[in-house]
Design a protein around this motif. Structure first.
Motif, PDB file in Angstrom:
ATOM      1  N   LYS A   3      12.693  -5.809  -2.481  1.00 22.08           N
ATOM      2  CA  LYS A   3      13.446  -5.718  -1.227  1.00 22.08           C
ATOM      3  C   LYS A   3      13.322  -7.013  -0.428  1.00 22.08           C
ATOM      4  N   GLN A   4      12.129  -7.563  -0.361  1.00 14.06           N
ATOM      5  CA  GLN A   4      11.926  -8.813   0.370  1.00 14.06           C
ATOM      6  C   GLN A   4      12.687  -9.966  -0.293  1.00 14.06           C
ATOM      7  N   PHE A   5      12.752  -9.940  -1.630  1.00 18.13           N
ATOM      8  CA  PHE A   5      13.487 -10.985  -2.344  1.00 18.13           C
ATOM      9  C   PHE A   5      14.980 -10.911  -2.009  1.00 18.13           C
ATOM     10  N   PHE A   6      15.535  -9.695  -1.996  1.00 21.03           N
ATOM     11  CA  PHE A   6      16.960  -9.544  -1.679  1.00 21.03           C
ATOM     12  C   PHE A   6      17.242  -9.897  -0.213  1.00 21.03           C
ATOM     13  N   ILE A   7      16.303  -9.588   0.677  1.00 20.52           N
ATOM     14  CA  ILE A   7      16.462  -9.988   2.081  1.00 20.52           C
ATOM     15  C   ILE A   7      16.487 -11.511   2.186  1.00 20.52           C
ATOM     16  N   LEU A   8      15.626 -12.160   1.406  1.00 21.05           N
ATOM     17  CA  LEU A   8      15.627 -13.620   1.371  1.00 21.05           C
ATOM     18  C   LEU A   8      16.963 -14.148   0.850  1.00 21.05           C
ATOM     19  N   CYS A   9      17.541 -13.465  -0.136  1.00 15.73           N
ATOM     20  CA  CYS A   9      18.848 -13.880  -0.679  1.00 15.73           C
ATOM     21  C   CYS A   9      19.963 -13.732   0.354  1.00 15.73           C
ATOM     22  N   SER A  10      19.803 -12.795   1.286  1.00 14.04           N
ATOM     23  CA  SER A  10      20.851 -12.575   2.288  1.00 14.04           C
ATOM     24  C   SER A  10      20.914 -13.674   3.335  1.00 14.04           C
ATOM     25  N   ALA A  12      19.036 -13.859   5.958  1.00  9.15           N
ATOM     26  CA  ALA A  12      18.672 -13.337   7.277  1.00  9.15           C
ATOM     27  C   ALA A  12      17.319 -13.902   7.710  1.00  9.15           C
ATOM     28  N   ASP A  13      17.106 -13.941   9.030  1.00  7.10           N
ATOM     29  CA  ASP A  13      15.838 -14.406   9.596  1.00  7.10           C
ATOM     30  C   ASP A  13      14.793 -13.309   9.383  1.00  7.10           C
ATOM     31  N   THR A  14      13.856 -13.554   8.478  1.00  4.89           N
ATOM     32  CA  THR A  14      12.879 -12.515   8.136  1.00  4.89           C
ATOM     33  C   THR A  14      11.935 -12.196   9.293  1.00  4.89           C
ATOM     34  N   ASP A  15      11.634 -13.189  10.141  1.00  4.34           N
ATOM     35  CA  ASP A  15      10.747 -12.927  11.282  1.00  4.34           C
ATOM     36  C   ASP A  15      11.358 -11.906  12.232  1.00  4.34           C
ATOM     37  N   ILE A  16      12.670 -12.005  12.412  1.00  6.58           N
ATOM     38  CA  ILE A  16      13.358 -11.038  13.282  1.00  6.58           C
ATOM     39  C   ILE A  16      13.555  -9.715  12.559  1.00  6.58           C
ATOM     40  N   LEU A  17      13.958  -9.791  11.271  1.00  7.53           N
ATOM     41  CA  LEU A  17      14.290  -8.582  10.526  1.00  7.53           C
ATOM     42  C   LEU A  17      13.063  -7.705  10.285  1.00  7.53           C
ATOM     43  N   ASN A  18      11.895  -8.296  10.199  1.00  7.68           N
ATOM     44  CA  ASN A  18      10.676  -7.489   9.973  1.00  7.68           C
ATOM     45  C   ASN A  18      10.368  -6.569  11.147  1.00  7.68           C
ATOM     46  N   ASP A  19      10.873  -6.934  12.314  1.00  7.56           N
ATOM     47  CA  ASP A  19      10.656  -6.089  13.495  1.00  7.56           C
ATOM     48  C   ASP A  19      11.753  -5.052  13.678  1.00  7.56           C
ATOM     49  N   CYS A  20      12.746  -5.053  12.799  1.00 10.51           N
ATOM     50  CA  CYS A  20      13.870  -4.106  12.897  1.00 10.51           C
ATOM     51  C   CYS A  20      13.571  -2.849  12.102  1.00 10.51           C
ATOM     52  N   SER A  21      14.476  -1.890  12.199  1.00 14.25           N
ATOM     53  CA  SER A  21      14.306  -0.620  11.512  1.00 14.25           C
ATOM     54  C   SER A  21      14.494  -0.776  10.004  1.00 14.25           C
ATOM     55  N   ILE A  22      14.065   0.251   9.251  1.00 15.72           N
ATOM     56  CA  ILE A  22      14.182   0.230   7.790  1.00 15.72           C
ATOM     57  C   ILE A  22      15.649   0.191   7.366  1.00 15.72           C
ATOM     58  N   LEU A 286      31.678  -8.029   8.632  1.00 14.02           N
ATOM     59  CA  LEU A 286      32.757  -7.896   9.603  1.00 14.02           C
ATOM     60  C   LEU A 286      32.983  -6.443  10.002  1.00 14.02           C
ATOM     61  N   LEU A 287      32.880  -5.530   9.027  1.00 14.27           N
ATOM     62  CA  LEU A 287      33.160  -4.121   9.299  1.00 14.27           C
ATOM     63  C   LEU A 287      31.981  -3.405   9.952  1.00 14.27           C
ATOM     64  N   ALA A 288      30.768  -3.874   9.669  1.00 17.62           N
ATOM     65  CA  ALA A 288      29.577  -3.183  10.201  1.00 17.62           C
ATOM     66  C   ALA A 288      29.493  -3.382  11.710  1.00 17.62           C
ATOM     67  N   PRO A 289      29.085  -2.349  12.425  1.00 18.26           N
ATOM     68  CA  PRO A 289      28.905  -2.502  13.884  1.00 18.26           C
ATOM     69  C   PRO A 289      27.711  -3.412  14.170  1.00 18.26           C
ATOM     70  N   LYS A 290      27.644  -3.890  15.371  1.00 18.64           N
ATOM     71  CA  LYS A 290      26.561  -4.772  15.774  1.00 18.64           C
ATOM     72  C   LYS A 290      25.248  -3.994  15.720  1.00 18.64           C
ATOM     73  N   GLY A 291      24.323  -4.473  14.909  1.00 21.54           N
ATOM     74  CA  GLY A 291      23.078  -3.754  14.697  1.00 21.54           C
ATOM     75  C   GLY A 291      21.908  -4.340  15.461  1.00 21.54           C
ATOM     76  N   GLU A 292      20.742  -3.767  15.186  1.00 20.35           N
ATOM     77  CA  GLU A 292      19.530  -4.193  15.875  1.00 20.35           C
ATOM     78  C   GLU A 292      19.219  -5.654  15.593  1.00 20.35           C
ATOM     79  N   PHE A 293      19.388  -6.066  14.348  1.00 25.91           N
ATOM     80  CA  PHE A 293      19.115  -7.464  13.986  1.00 25.91           C
ATOM     81  C   PHE A 293      20.028  -8.410  14.746  1.00 25.91           C
TER      82      PHE A 293
END
Length: 366
Positions: A3-10, A12-22, A286-293
């Motif tokens: 999961k962490q590897f795929f997040i890295l592939c995306s 995204a800022d992992t420091d921010i995303l680690n504080d977000c919901s599952i 584009l389609l996803a609503p604005k999320g916590e991240f």
């Protein structure tokens, strides 16, 4: 770990995303997985395409891996630069150039895989094209040799015609002296008289000339036939030398051209599949609503932006205040008598030094 590897592939800022919901983390893990597997497909496609060029497995895998890493980096950059805005029109405008880039990448990835999927059909088209090229090549080379061969064959026909003509003449002389001996023609006297002898001698002379003509023409015909055989051998040699070029007519460009000869609909749907895969992370964002991240990222960016703008404004205000104070100070001391006397004294010293230097220079010239 995965999961962490795929997040890295995306991207995204992992420091921010680690504080977000599952759920938010899973969303970006899915986006990263799409980016990763698109790069894997790009590696496979590029390796196959390069194998048709180099015919070397290791070189194709090496450069295919480099191409896959390049596509991975581009996709990761495209996805990471898509940010949620409060206006959907702004989001579409920022996504438009990235979608165009994804379109180009989808074309590049899908085409080699189409070549592999339709390999048997492409081989059939290439076989037909090779056969046509072989016939065209043979006809083209034949145009270089056939006129000369035809000319030589006409010479042989002419030499044989000379023999036939001479044989007809000798046969006529033979019939003439036989008829003279039988008394059925000429003097019409039965027996071998002087006229018979004369006609017989003329026939024998013609027969000797015929034999000599046959001998001479045979030598000429053999020489001409040797030239024809050499020309035919050269023709065969040229065919043999050029045929490998036609046999190797199965490179990347030839296969792409052959693919164009097949029905376009299956190829088009494969392209649409890869286009959907390539653009799916962008479309999902584009389609996803604005999320916590997105909110956390916006908070971080606006905080830095506000702080930076505040520091810039403070520096501008400090510079303006300092300039105002300096102007006021210099204005106040400009009319003081002490400052005027000091400036007058220094000006007098400067003028004296200039006069002394000028006098010294003139003495040196004299």
């Amino acid at each position: 770990m995965l999961k962490q590897f795929f997040i890295l592939c995306s991207g995204a800022d992992t420091d921010i995303l680690n504080d977000c919901s599952i759920g938010e983390q899973n969303k970006y893990a899915g986006i990263g997985a799409t980016v990763f597997f698109t790069a894997v497909m790009a590696t496979i496609a590029a390796s196959y395409a390069l194998f048709t060029v180099f015919d070397n497995l290791y070189a194709s895998l090496f450069f295919g891996l480099i191409w896959g890493l390049l596509i991975f980096n581009l996709d990761r950059y495209i996805v990471s630069t898509i940010k949620k805005r409060d206006n959907i029109l702004d989001e579409i405008l920022q996504a438009t150039p990235r979608i165009l880039l994804a379109l180009i990448i989808a074309v590049v990835i899908s085409k080699p895989l189409e070549l592999k999927i339709f390999e048997k059909e492409i081989n059939q088209v290439l076989l037909e094209q090779k056969n046509d090229l072989t016939l065209a090549n043979q006809n083209q080379i034949a145009k270089q040799f056939n006129p000369k061969i035809a000319e030589l064959e006409n010479e042989i026909l002419g030499l044989n015609a000379q023999i036939d003509l001479k044989e007809a003449e000798v046969n006529g002389l033979y019939n003439t002296y036989i008829s003279e001996a039988e008394g059925t023609a000429g003097s019409k006297r039965l027996g071998k008289g002087p006229v018979y002898k004369e006609k017989r001698d003329k026939h024998d002379a013609g027969l000797a000339e015929l034999q000599q003509l046959k001998s001479d023409n045979k030598t000429k015909i053999e020489a001409i036939e040797t030239q024809i055989a050499m020309l035919q051998e050269d023709y065969t040699t040229n065919i043999t030398k050029t045929q490998p070029v036609i046999d190797n007519f199965d490179g990347l460009m030839a296969r792409i051209t052959a693919l164009g000869e097949l029905p376009w609909l299956p190829s088009f749907f494969i392209f649409l599949l890869f286009l959907a895969i390539e653009t799916s992370p962008i479309i999902a964002k584009l389609l996803a609503p604005k999320g916590e991240f997105d909110y956390r990222l916006q908070d971080q960016e606006t905080t830095i932006k506000t702080w930076t703008m505040q520091k810039v404004a403070e520096r501008k205000l400090l510079l303006k205040t300092d300039n105002d104070i300096n102007n006021k100070v210099y204005t106040e001391i400009a009319d003081e008598e002490e400052v005027m006397n000091y400036k007058r004294k220094q000006a007098r010293i400067l003028m004296q030094n200039q006069a002394d230097a000028f006098l010294k220079q003139q003495k040196g010239i004299l």
